[in-house]
Design a protein around this motif. Structure first.
Motif, short mmCIF file in Angstrom:
data_model
loop_
_atom_site.label_atom_id
_atom_site.label_comp_id
_atom_site.label_asym_id
_atom_site.label_seq_id
_atom_site.Cartn_x
_atom_site.Cartn_y
_atom_site.Cartn_z
N ARG A 119 0.60 -1.13 0.05
CA ARG A 119 0.07 0.13 -0.01
C ARG A 119 0.79 1.32 0.01
O ARG A 119 0.49 2.45 -0.50
N LYS A 133 -2.75 1.87 -13.61
CA LYS A 133 -2.75 2.40 -12.34
C LYS A 133 -2.15 1.43 -11.08
O LYS A 133 -2.40 0.97 -10.31
N ASN A 193 -0.88 -1.10 -6.31
CA ASN A 193 -1.95 -0.69 -7.05
C ASN A 193 -2.34 0.52 -6.39
O ASN A 193 -2.59 0.61 -5.00
N TYR A 194 -2.35 1.59 -7.39
CA TYR A 194 -2.62 3.02 -6.99
C TYR A 194 -3.88 3.34 -6.14
O TYR A 194 -4.10 3.85 -4.98
N ASP A 195 -5.06 2.54 -6.45
CA ASP A 195 -6.21 2.77 -5.77
C ASP A 195 -6.76 1.66 -4.83
O ASP A 195 -8.08 1.65 -4.75
N ALA A 196 -5.78 0.85 -4.50
CA ALA A 196 -6.23 -0.51 -3.63
C ALA A 196 -6.75 -0.36 -2.32
O ALA A 196 -6.42 0.53 -1.56
N GLU A 197 -7.67 -1.13 -1.98
CA GLU A 197 -8.14 -1.12 -0.72
C GLU A 197 -7.13 -1.77 0.03
O GLU A 197 -6.42 -2.42 -0.22
#
Length: 126
Positions: A13, A40, A60-64
């Motif tokens: 993250r 991304k 991953n740019y927008d990962a949870e």
């Protein structure tokens, strides 16, 4: 047929904190970095001196937040001076366990946790 383990992928993250952990606390080196802004994500490959296996960090740019499953336990590295590495890890901001040994044996390993929660078993090199 001859198989060779070449990489282990960790999804992360905070790429900067993760790179600091592996390159500053340990001696991993960035072998390559590939950025895919349209998709991304970035891929960063780390080499460990003395090993041909790479760690692939996938950012991953927008990962949870990732959930580390209970089937995965840890990665392992060996060091020449276990006690010195333990002191370095204890002095860092990373969660570091105590030196341990199996069934009354001399302590030969400990665990340290990276910024994403992956545990690294640090063992005495034989």
């Amino acid at each position: 047929m001859n198989q060779v383990l070449v990489e282990i992928c960790l999804r992360v993250r905070d790429i900067d904190a993760t790179l600091d952990f592996y390159t500053e606390l340990f001696d991993f080196e960035v072998a390559s970095r590939r950025e895919f802004p349209d998709n991304k994500f970035d891929l960063i490959y780390l080499n460990s001196p003395g090993s041909s296996v790479q760690i692939e960090l996938t950012y991953n740019y927008d990962a949870e937040p990732y959930v580390i499953g209970n089937g995965f336990s840890h990665l392992g590295v060996t060091v020449n001076d276990l006690e010195e590495m333990h002191k370095i890890c204890k002095a860092s901001s990373y969660e570091t366990g105590e030196l341990k040994g199996l069934s009354g044996e001399t302590p030969s390993y400990f665990f340290v946790t990276d910024p994403d929660g992956y545990r690294i078993e640090v063992k005495r090199k034989h």
